[in-house]
Design a protein around this motif. Structure first.
Motif: not given
Length: 61
Positions: A29-42
């Motif tokens: 993933r891109s850093v942006n994509g990773q942040l979106e995934w982390i936030i969505a999961k949380a």
């Protein structure tokens, strides 16, 4: 249908960014994509995700 995305500035210290960049690369993933995934999961785990919020507001009417 595409969702509207909001932009904002996020400041991270260099070590945190490097760790995030490595984690994102490990998961292709891109850093942006990773942040979106982390936030969505949380949000999902805390019951605060968009779908959960929509269900709560429609069931309370």
């Amino acid at each position: 249908m595409s969702k509207e995305k909001k932009s904002f500035v996020l400041r991270l210290d260099a070590d945190t960014y490097k760790a995030l960049e490595k984690w994102a690369a490990d998961e292709f993933r891109s850093v942006n994509g990773q942040l979106e995934w982390i936030i969505a999961k949380a949000l999902k785990e805390s019951g605060r995700g968009a779908k959960t919020t929509e269900k709560k507001s429609s069931s309370s009417q």
